[in-house]
Structures are given as structure tokens and as C-alpha cells.
Design a protein around this motif. Structure first.
Motif, PDB file in Angstrom:
ATOM      1  N   SER A  84       3.964   1.470  -1.308  1.00  0.00           N
ATOM      2  CA  SER A  84       4.801   1.555  -2.501  1.00  0.00           C
ATOM      3  C   SER A  84       4.051   2.049  -3.729  1.00  0.00           C
ATOM      4  O   SER A  84       4.685   2.439  -4.707  1.00  0.00           O
ATOM      5  N   HIS A  85       2.732   2.071  -3.718  1.00  0.00           N
ATOM      6  CA  HIS A  85       1.972   2.564  -4.870  1.00  0.00           C
ATOM      7  C   HIS A  85       1.781   4.068  -4.761  1.00  0.00           C
ATOM      8  O   HIS A  85       0.748   4.568  -4.355  1.00  0.00           O
ATOM      9  N   THR A 103       1.292   7.697  -6.286  1.00  0.00           N
ATOM     10  CA  THR A 103       0.713   8.246  -7.521  1.00  0.00           C
ATOM     11  C   THR A 103       1.191   9.643  -7.794  1.00  0.00           C
ATOM     12  O   THR A 103       1.624  10.370  -6.983  1.00  0.00           O
ATOM     13  N   SER A 159       0.828  -1.205   0.000  1.00  0.00           N
ATOM     14  CA  SER A 159       0.000   0.000   0.000  1.00  0.00           C
ATOM     15  C   SER A 159       0.866   1.260   0.000  1.00  0.00           C
ATOM     16  O   SER A 159       0.480   2.268  -0.581  1.00  0.00           O
TER      17      SER A 159
END
Length: 59
Positions: free
Chosen positions: A56-57, A59, A54
């Protein structure tokens, strides 16, 4: 300390050996504890993996 003399007058120092005993199988209480700790470890690792994915994503 147990010393031995070798050729040429050298001394060797050996560690004391521990007493040997036969291991006993775990009791039912110990088995339940092992199962509980294994389950807790699985939850901890799964939680760390979820947090890592969670975070590492980005945006």
C-alpha cells in the motif's frame, strides 16, 4: 418421519433429534495440535498484514 396432528387436522413434521453425549476434554496431543494451528494462524495473519502494508505504500 415423526408427524403430529394439530387442531383442524394440520400435520407438523419435526426433525429427528440427535443423540446427546457429554464432551470429553482434549488430550495432550490435541492440545499440542491446537497450539500449533494457533501459532500458524498468527503467522499467516501477521504475514498478510506485512504484505498489505508493504504494497500500500506506493511512491
Amino acid at each position: 418421519m415423526p408427524y403430529t396432528n394439530e387442531e383442524g387436522g394440520r400435520l407438523n413434521n419435526f426433525a429427528r433429534e440427535p443423540k446427546v453425549y457429554q464432551a470429553e476434554p482434549p488430550t495432550n496431543s490435541q492440545k499440542r495440535t491446537y497450539i500449533f494451528l494457533g501459532f500458524a494462524a498468527i503467522l499467516l495473519v501477521a504475514g498478510l498484514i506485512v504484505v498489505a502494508f508493504s504494497v500500500s505504500h506506493v511512491t
